[in-house]
Design a protein around this motif. Structure first.
Motif, PDB file in Angstrom:
ATOM      1  N   ASP A 142      34.907  41.794  60.958  1.00 20.61           N
ATOM      2  CA  ASP A 142      33.680  42.449  60.515  1.00 20.61           C
ATOM      3  C   ASP A 142      33.911  43.864  59.980  1.00 20.61           C
ATOM      4  N   ARG A 143      35.143  44.195  59.628  1.00 23.48           N
ATOM      5  CA  ARG A 143      35.399  45.600  59.256  1.00 23.48           C
ATOM      6  C   ARG A 143      35.603  45.808  57.764  1.00 23.48           C
ATOM      7  N   TYR A 144      35.565  44.731  57.003  1.00 20.97           N
ATOM      8  CA  TYR A 144      35.988  44.882  55.606  1.00 20.97           C
ATOM      9  C   TYR A 144      35.001  45.662  54.752  1.00 20.97           C
ATOM     10  N   MET A 145      33.720  45.709  55.174  1.00 20.37           N
ATOM     11  CA  MET A 145      32.737  46.415  54.336  1.00 20.37           C
ATOM     12  C   MET A 145      33.033  47.916  54.299  1.00 20.37           C
ATOM     13  N   GLU A 146      33.410  48.458  55.457  1.00 21.95           N
ATOM     14  CA  GLU A 146      33.713  49.892  55.506  1.00 21.95           C
ATOM     15  C   GLU A 146      34.936  50.202  54.631  1.00 21.95           C
ATOM     16  N   SER A 147      35.921  49.322  54.718  1.00 25.50           N
ATOM     17  CA  SER A 147      37.125  49.504  53.904  1.00 25.50           C
ATOM     18  C   SER A 147      36.768  49.402  52.422  1.00 25.50           C
ATOM     19  N   TRP A 148      35.865  48.449  52.108  1.00 32.41           N
ATOM     20  CA  TRP A 148      35.470  48.279  50.698  1.00 32.41           C
ATOM     21  C   TRP A 148      34.812  49.543  50.152  1.00 32.41           C
ATOM     22  N   LYS A 149      33.989  50.196  51.016  1.00 26.38           N
ATOM     23  CA  LYS A 149      33.325  51.442  50.583  1.00 26.38           C
ATOM     24  C   LYS A 149      34.375  52.506  50.222  1.00 26.38           C
ATOM     25  N   ASN A 206      42.688  37.051  50.599  1.00 27.99           N
ATOM     26  CA  ASN A 206      42.402  36.138  51.718  1.00 27.99           C
ATOM     27  C   ASN A 206      40.920  36.110  52.092  1.00 27.99           C
ATOM     28  N   PHE A 207      40.040  36.351  51.145  1.00 29.22           N
ATOM     29  CA  PHE A 207      38.609  36.274  51.409  1.00 29.22           C
ATOM     30  C   PHE A 207      38.131  34.843  51.158  1.00 29.22           C
ATOM     31  N   GLN A 208      37.372  34.317  52.119  1.00 32.81           N
ATOM     32  CA  GLN A 208      36.700  33.032  51.950  1.00 32.81           C
ATOM     33  C   GLN A 208      35.394  33.295  51.197  1.00 32.81           C
ATOM     34  N   ALA A 209      34.727  32.209  50.751  1.00 29.62           N
ATOM     35  CA  ALA A 209      33.463  32.396  50.028  1.00 29.62           C
ATOM     36  C   ALA A 209      32.455  33.187  50.872  1.00 29.62           C
ATOM     37  N   HIS A 210      32.414  32.920  52.173  1.00 26.09           N
ATOM     38  CA  HIS A 210      31.397  33.613  53.000  1.00 26.09           C
ATOM     39  C   HIS A 210      31.697  35.112  53.118  1.00 26.09           C
ATOM     40  N   HIS A 211      32.975  35.479  53.135  1.00 25.21           N
ATOM     41  CA  HIS A 211      33.298  36.919  53.159  1.00 25.21           C
ATOM     42  C   HIS A 211      32.841  37.582  51.856  1.00 25.21           C
ATOM     43  N   LEU A 212      33.098  36.875  50.746  1.00 24.25           N
ATOM     44  CA  LEU A 212      32.729  37.448  49.435  1.00 24.25           C
ATOM     45  C   LEU A 212      31.216  37.570  49.308  1.00 24.25           C
ATOM     46  N   THR A 268      29.039  38.082  51.679  1.00 21.21           N
ATOM     47  CA  THR A 268      28.618  39.256  52.454  1.00 21.21           C
ATOM     48  C   THR A 268      28.982  40.532  51.705  1.00 21.21           C
ATOM     49  N   LEU A 269      30.186  40.569  51.187  1.00 22.23           N
ATOM     50  CA  LEU A 269      30.645  41.763  50.466  1.00 22.23           C
ATOM     51  C   LEU A 269      29.756  42.057  49.263  1.00 22.23           C
ATOM     52  N   LEU A 270      29.437  41.008  48.502  1.00 25.70           N
ATOM     53  CA  LEU A 270      28.664  41.222  47.263  1.00 25.70           C
ATOM     54  C   LEU A 270      27.239  41.692  47.549  1.00 25.70           C
ATOM     55  N   GLU A 271      26.719  41.360  48.749  1.00 27.00           N
ATOM     56  CA  GLU A 271      25.361  41.820  49.092  1.00 27.00           C
ATOM     57  C   GLU A 271      25.289  43.339  49.120  1.00 27.00           C
ATOM     58  N   GLU A 272      26.367  43.975  49.574  1.00 27.25           N
ATOM     59  CA  GLU A 272      26.332  45.443  49.739  1.00 27.25           C
ATOM     60  C   GLU A 272      27.177  46.203  48.732  1.00 27.25           C
ATOM     61  N   ALA A 273      28.031  45.489  48.004  1.00 26.24           N
ATOM     62  CA  ALA A 273      28.990  46.185  47.147  1.00 26.24           C
ATOM     63  C   ALA A 273      28.311  46.818  45.936  1.00 26.24           C
ATOM     64  N   GLU A 274      28.799  47.984  45.549  1.00 28.62           N
ATOM     65  CA  GLU A 274      28.343  48.589  44.287  1.00 28.62           C
ATOM     66  C   GLU A 274      29.310  48.218  43.169  1.00 28.62           C
ATOM     67  N   VAL A 275      30.566  47.990  43.555  1.00 30.51           N
ATOM     68  CA  VAL A 275      31.585  47.569  42.586  1.00 30.51           C
ATOM     69  C   VAL A 275      32.053  46.182  43.009  1.00 30.51           C
ATOM     70  N   LYS A 276      32.069  45.261  42.050  1.00 32.45           N
ATOM     71  CA  LYS A 276      32.502  43.895  42.341  1.00 32.45           C
ATOM     72  C   LYS A 276      34.030  43.844  42.422  1.00 32.45           C
ATOM     73  N   PRO A 277      34.598  43.085  43.382  1.00 35.80           N
ATOM     74  CA  PRO A 277      36.065  42.938  43.359  1.00 35.80           C
ATOM     75  C   PRO A 277      36.509  42.279  42.054  1.00 35.80           C
ATOM     76  N   GLY A 330      35.653  28.092  43.259  1.00 33.13           N
ATOM     77  CA  GLY A 330      34.336  27.877  42.632  1.00 33.13           C
ATOM     78  C   GLY A 330      33.475  29.129  42.754  1.00 33.13           C
ATOM     79  N   PHE A 331      33.492  29.733  43.950  1.00 31.03           N
ATOM     80  CA  PHE A 331      32.703  30.950  44.177  1.00 31.03           C
ATOM     81  C   PHE A 331      33.196  32.077  43.259  1.00 31.03           C
ATOM     82  N   CYS A 332      34.506  32.213  43.186  1.00 29.63           N
ATOM     83  CA  CYS A 332      35.087  33.294  42.371  1.00 29.63           C
ATOM     84  C   CYS A 332      34.734  33.089  40.891  1.00 29.63           C
TER      85      CYS A 332
END
Ligand code: NDP
Length: 277
Positions: A116-123, A141-147, A149-158, A176-178
């Motif tokens: 559950d720590r990747y969002m802070e790192s992403w910021k 190593n991100f699964q679709a569900h991690h991505l 969650t990330l995209l909900e809060e991200a300002e910059v897309k990976p 498929g998600f990517c």
């Protein structure tokens, strides 16, 4: 070298040079110089590999010898699992830059999502990116569900998701998600760490095209539009892994390789891997 345009407009070489499990030292420095001389422009390392200093020395030598300029190279590193708070991630980036002796990285990735720590790192990655200190940011190593969650809060897309990908693990869901979100997939352990090189189906295809089994697998990657980063410390193999552009697999052969899938991993499952070293 073919290049792929990432979702922020940055261009990344389709084939790169991976250096996992290679110790720091002159062997690696020399291998980096050789790799650049023979045409590699992208190098994939990580803090946890413990070899950023040698990678940096090799790069420096190649630039000093006039083989390449820094701008022509595409250098990737990754923040490890024990550095995922905002401050730790920034410090980890500075540390990688210092070890590589570079002013910037082309791509910086969160190595594993953890729990559950990747969002802070992403910021932190977003902040470095917005300051212009990294050309592109992504994940690994991100699964679709991690991505999701990330995209909900991200300002910059990976721009990238670097995942284990080879004919035994075709990763349909996350790919498929990517694809839907314009996140480029990059294959790690594309040769399944050499395990797939004697597979009879792949041997048959290699014989047909007079290529090696490694070349067949790497060609399958690029025909799928997937960036690939094979590792080799053997000069002839390093060359071979770049030489993928004088043959083309048929649609039927692509499907045949896809159908070798067994959802079999050589590395850990991202949902189960959360340890800190
Ligand atoms: P690979 O699938 O690239 O396989 C490497 C092995 O295959 C080595 O033993 C190498 O031998 C051999 N090999 C390479 N090319 C050939 C060839 N043409 N013919 C015969 N044998 C060959 O494994 P890696 O696990 O190293 O993955 C590649 C890169 O992906 C890593 O180096 C790293 O950069 C990245 N990675 C990222 C991860 C992540 O979590 N994000 C995890 C794992 C890897 P030799 O060196 O003796 O020539």
């Amino acid at each position: 070298m073919n290049r792929v345009t990432l979702n922020n407009g940055v261009e990344m070489p389709e084939v790169g040079y991976g250096v996992f499990r290679v110790e720091e030292g002159t062997n690696l420095e020399n291998a980096i110089v050789k790799a650049i001389e023979m045409g590699y422009r992208s190098i994939d390392t990580a803090a946890i590999y413990g070899n950023e200093k040698s990678v940096g020395k090799g790069i420096k030598q190649a630039i000093a010898a006039g083989v390449v300029t820094r701008e022509e190279l595409f250098i990737t590193s990754k923040v490890w699992n024990n550095n995922l708070t905002f401050e730790e991630t920034i410090a980890a980036y500075e540390d990688s830059l210092e070890k590589l002796d570079l002013a910037y990285l082309d791509l910086y990735l969160i190595h594993w999502p953890g729990k559950d720590r990747y969002m802070e790192s992403w910021k932190a990655l977003e902040s470095l990116y917005k300051q212009g200190r990294i050309k592109a940011i992504g994940v690994s190593n991100f699964q679709a569900h991690h991505l999701e969650t990330l995209l909900e809060e991200a300002e910059v897309k990976p721009v990238i998701n670097q995942i284990e990908f080879h004919p035994k693990l075709v990763q349909s869901e996350v790919r498929g998600f990517c694809a839907k979100h314009e996140i480029q997939v990059e294959a790690w352990s594309p040769l399944m760490n050499a395990e797939l090189l004697t597979h009879p189906v792949i041997v048959d295809m290699a014989n047909k095209y007079q290529k090696s089994t490694a070349q067949v697998i790497l060609r399958w990657d690029v025909q799928h539009g997937i960036i690939t980063i094979p590792k080799s410390m053997t000069e002839s193999r390093m060359k071979e892994n770049l030489n993928l552009y004088d043959f083309e697999l048929t649609e039927e052969e692509m499907t045949q390789l896809d159908s070798l899938n067994e959802n079999r991993r050589s590395g850990p499952h991202p949902d189960e891997f959360d340890f800190v070293i």
